[in-house]
Design a protein around this motif. Structure first.
Motif, PDB file in Angstrom:
ATOM      1  N   VAL A 455      47.765  44.252  45.463  1.00  0.00           N
ATOM      2  CA  VAL A 455      47.739  43.879  44.045  1.00  0.00           C
ATOM      3  C   VAL A 455      46.725  42.767  43.804  1.00  0.00           C
ATOM      4  O   VAL A 455      46.011  42.766  42.796  1.00  0.00           O
ATOM      5  CB  VAL A 455      49.145  43.454  43.584  1.00  0.00           C
ATOM      6  N   PHE A 456      46.648  41.820  44.744  1.00  0.00           N
ATOM      7  CA  PHE A 456      45.683  40.727  44.621  1.00  0.00           C
ATOM      8  C   PHE A 456      44.254  41.270  44.610  1.00  0.00           C
ATOM      9  O   PHE A 456      43.428  40.878  43.778  1.00  0.00           O
ATOM     10  CB  PHE A 456      45.867  39.739  45.774  1.00  0.00           C
ATOM     11  N   PHE A 457      43.940  42.186  45.519  1.00  0.00           N
ATOM     12  CA  PHE A 457      42.602  42.779  45.566  1.00  0.00           C
ATOM     13  C   PHE A 457      42.285  43.516  44.262  1.00  0.00           C
ATOM     14  O   PHE A 457      41.161  43.418  43.731  1.00  0.00           O
ATOM     15  CB  PHE A 457      42.480  43.740  46.747  1.00  0.00           C
ATOM     16  N   ILE A 458      43.247  44.254  43.729  1.00  0.00           N
ATOM     17  CA  ILE A 458      43.024  45.010  42.491  1.00  0.00           C
ATOM     18  C   ILE A 458      42.764  44.067  41.327  1.00  0.00           C
ATOM     19  O   ILE A 458      41.846  44.275  40.516  1.00  0.00           O
ATOM     20  CB  ILE A 458      44.229  45.932  42.206  1.00  0.00           C
ATOM     21  N   LEU A 459      43.554  42.999  41.214  1.00  0.00           N
ATOM     22  CA  LEU A 459      43.380  42.043  40.120  1.00  0.00           C
ATOM     23  C   LEU A 459      42.034  41.322  40.212  1.00  0.00           C
ATOM     24  O   LEU A 459      41.359  41.116  39.194  1.00  0.00           O
ATOM     25  CB  LEU A 459      44.525  41.030  40.111  1.00  0.00           C
ATOM     26  N   VAL A 460      41.648  40.950  41.427  1.00  0.00           N
ATOM     27  CA  VAL A 460      40.337  40.300  41.590  1.00  0.00           C
ATOM     28  C   VAL A 460      39.216  41.245  41.173  1.00  0.00           C
ATOM     29  O   VAL A 460      38.255  40.843  40.495  1.00  0.00           O
ATOM     30  CB  VAL A 460      40.157  39.839  43.055  1.00  0.00           C
ATOM     31  N   HIS A 461      39.343  42.508  41.552  1.00  0.00           N
ATOM     32  CA  HIS A 461      38.324  43.490  41.167  1.00  0.00           C
ATOM     33  C   HIS A 461      38.274  43.668  39.647  1.00  0.00           C
ATOM     34  O   HIS A 461      37.183  43.730  39.062  1.00  0.00           O
ATOM     35  CB  HIS A 461      38.626  44.827  41.842  1.00  0.00           C
ATOM     36  N   LEU A 462      39.443  43.717  39.004  1.00  0.00           N
ATOM     37  CA  LEU A 462      39.478  43.878  37.548  1.00  0.00           C
ATOM     38  C   LEU A 462      38.856  42.676  36.841  1.00  0.00           C
ATOM     39  O   LEU A 462      38.162  42.820  35.832  1.00  0.00           O
ATOM     40  CB  LEU A 462      40.921  44.076  37.083  1.00  0.00           C
ATOM     41  N   VAL A 463      39.115  41.488  37.358  1.00  0.00           N
ATOM     42  CA  VAL A 463      38.570  40.281  36.735  1.00  0.00           C
ATOM     43  C   VAL A 463      37.057  40.217  36.895  1.00  0.00           C
ATOM     44  O   VAL A 463      36.341  39.750  35.999  1.00  0.00           O
ATOM     45  CB  VAL A 463      39.248  39.026  37.328  1.00  0.00           C
ATOM     46  N   LYS A 464      36.534  40.690  38.018  1.00  0.00           N
ATOM     47  CA  LYS A 464      35.084  40.657  38.265  1.00  0.00           C
ATOM     48  C   LYS A 464      34.338  41.758  37.524  1.00  0.00           C
ATOM     49  O   LYS A 464      33.129  41.646  37.291  1.00  0.00           O
ATOM     50  CB  LYS A 464      34.814  40.792  39.762  1.00  0.00           C
ATOM     51  N   LEU A 465      35.033  42.817  37.151  1.00  0.00           N
ATOM     52  CA  LEU A 465      34.379  43.988  36.566  1.00  0.00           C
ATOM     53  C   LEU A 465      33.838  43.679  35.169  1.00  0.00           C
ATOM     54  O   LEU A 465      34.424  42.893  34.411  1.00  0.00           O
ATOM     55  CB  LEU A 465      35.374  45.136  36.503  1.00  0.00           C
ATOM     56  N   ARG A 466      32.731  44.308  34.835  1.00  0.00           N
ATOM     57  CA  ARG A 466      32.110  44.156  33.517  1.00  0.00           C
ATOM     58  C   ARG A 466      31.802  45.539  32.940  1.00  0.00           C
ATOM     59  O   ARG A 466      31.512  46.485  33.670  1.00  0.00           O
ATOM     60  CB  ARG A 466      30.811  43.355  33.592  1.00  0.00           C
ATOM     61  N   SER A 467      31.855  45.620  31.630  1.00  0.00           N
ATOM     62  CA  SER A 467      31.437  46.819  30.917  1.00  0.00           C
ATOM     63  C   SER A 467      30.399  46.399  29.882  1.00  0.00           C
ATOM     64  O   SER A 467      30.737  45.782  28.877  1.00  0.00           O
ATOM     65  CB  SER A 467      32.628  47.498  30.238  1.00  0.00           C
TER      66      SER A 467
END
Length: 518
Positions: A455-467
């Protein structure tokens, strides 16, 4: 951007086509010699059975040729609006020693008549379904719009079920799709920018936005990414989606696809930019956030109390779809003390005859469930749903009776499958389905510690992601308190007086109720 650092490719056939067109001199202006120009065009379309032409004399005096492609034009209208007027005796032309193009144009009865002087422009218009009129001794050609091609009617979008709201979806005709947006937003601020992408297909692509609401930087970035595409053909908007994403290797979609005109119109009102592609019923919306993927257009048609309940339920089942199998594996394998004693006895008794560990058991059931789901989608509609439901029941019951899987796991997998159907965006559903296998692996190796790490890895990825430069996890990260009122809950319309800050900062004011008492 990393996307545009990737190597651009052009296939061999495209290179040959460009060489041939260069040899033919398509970029040159029309010569004005009717026979020469016609022979050049005829040579290009050699072997094309749908290429048609008609030689005629305008007012029995001036030589001309009409060029068209069968199947792309309305022959009856061309006969009525173009050929008959040209063949009719015109005294003004007969008396004029040197008629002008405007005099010839005045004869035509078509609603739209343009002029082109370059050879390439004439070819492009002919391939787009226009009727071409060449007149001897004139260096310009008439482009007459008499297009007509078969298209399906406007129906309810099959990929987005409608409970409340308009029951019409986009079609494969880009003009029809544009008219549905124009009918909803009757303002001069609604802009459409046309371009063509594809060396061979020359597919029409439209950028649409509301001037003054969409940020100029986002509009310019959309233009830049679309203009950077080098490809032979665009068959569907999904081609463009994959070529303009910020992070193409992420499982999370960074571009929203929709068949619903009302959804696109609603996003335009929030400052987003739309991209429509000819021959595709799916429009693209950028930039997009994770929470926009979780929201449905029907959330704004129902009463806000019920909508809030449904949204909270949706986020609850998001956690179930992602974590339920992994939690079951962690509890039964590593943390049995977390289960009540009676439940522990029941689970242990059901697993007594199962020869596999819980993680293998879960993977077998999940893979089988995904196979049944895909089989139901690929089969003909009348039997697809029946096969998927009956297949799941038969396979599940047989697996339990054979002692291959336990009954509690069948319940877990079935609940997880139901939960994955609650998301309005199908690409987001696919991302959750893939991540569920990742979470099963983490739970099978480290138990609850693995789940927390995943879950930590997924949240970090979501926070770093840009559109398109907009944070994918906004308004939670970065946090905007005023935008929360339309994320996990939906407040009444009179409270949603501002647009989202990330996309609508150019014009935040949206709703004003001056006489509202509460």
């Amino acid at each position: 951007m990393r996307l545009f650092k990737r190597k651009k490719f052009i296939s061999k056939i495209s290179a040959q086509h460009q060489d041939n067109t260069k040899d033919q001199g398509e970029q040159d202006s029309l010569s004005g010699n009717l026979d020469e120009d016609f022979n050049r065009i005829k040579q290009l379309f050699e072997g094309a059975a749908d290429f048609g032409y008609r030689e005629l004399k305008i007012s029995s005096k001036y030589s001309a040729i009409i060029l068209y492609l069968n199947g792309l034009i309305n022959l009856e209208r061309m006969e009525l609006h173009v050929i008959h007027p040209l063949l009719r005796r015109n005294e003004e032309l007969l008396q004029s020693p040197r008629p002008t193009l405007d005099q010839f144009k005045a004869i035509l009865h078509s609603a739209q008549v343009l002029q082109e002087e370059t050879f390439q422009a004439v070819i492009d218009q002919l391939l787009s379904g226009a009727t071409i009129l060449l007149i001897n001794h004139f260096h310009k050609a008439f482009i007459i719009s008499e297009q007509k091609w078969e298209q399906r009617s406007v129906d309810e979008p099959p990929s987005e079920a409608v409970v409340l709201g308009p029951r019409e979806g986009f079609t494969e005709n880009i003009r029809t799709n544009g008219s549905m947006i124009r009918r909803r937003l009757k303002t001069t601020k609604l802009k459409f920018e046309y371009m063509k992408i594809g060396n061979l297909s020359k597919t029409e692509v439209v950028i649409t936005y509301l001037e003054g609401l969409a940020q100029p930087s986002i509009i310019e970035e959309v233009r830049r990414r679309l203009n950077s595409i080098e490809i032979d053909a665009i068959e569907d908007s999904s081609y463009i989606l994959e070529l303009i994403e910020d992070e193409p290797f992420s499982v999370f979609p960074q571009v929203l696809q929709t068949e619903r005109p009302d959804r696109l119109a609603g996003c335009l009102l929030e400052g987003n930019v739309g991209v429509m592609v000819d021959n595709s019923p799916f429009a693209l919306i950028v930039p997009v956030t994770f929470f926009q993927m979780m929201n449905s257009p029907e959330d704004y048609y129902g009463r806000f109390i019920m909508t809030t309940f449904i949204r909270l339920l949706r986020y609850l089942f998001l956690l179930i779809a992602l974590l339920f199998p992994s939690i079951y594996i962690a509890v039964t394998t590593f943390h049995q003390e977390l289960m009540p004693t009676n439940l522990l006895y029941t689970v242990a008794a059901s697993r007594e005859k199962v020869p596999f560990p819980a993680v293998v058991e879960a993977l077998l059931m999940e893979i089988t469930f995904e196979a049944l789901r895909e089989a139901g989608l690929r089969l003909p509609r009348p039997i697809g749903s029946t096969v998927s439901i009956v297949g799941a029941l038969v396979v599940g019951q047989a697996a339990v009776e054979a002692g291959i899987v336990s009954a509690p796991l069948v319940i877990v997998v079935a609940t997880t499958g139901i939960a994955s159907f609650m998301f309005p965006s199908y690409p987001l559903t696919g991302a959750i389905r893939l991540l569920r296998f990742f979470m099963i692996f983490m739970a099978g190796t480290l138990g609850f510690y693995g789940i927390l790490l995943g879950v930590f890895f997924i949240l970090v990825h979501l926070v770093k992601l840009r559109s398109f430069g907009v944070p994918y996890f906004s308004p939670v990260a970065p946090f905007h308190f005023k935008d929360i009122k339309d994320i996990f809950i939906r407040v009444p319309w009179w409270k949603m007086n501002e647009r989202p800050h990330e996309t609508g900062k150019s014009n935040l004011k949206r709703v004003s109720f001056k006489n509202r008492k509460y």
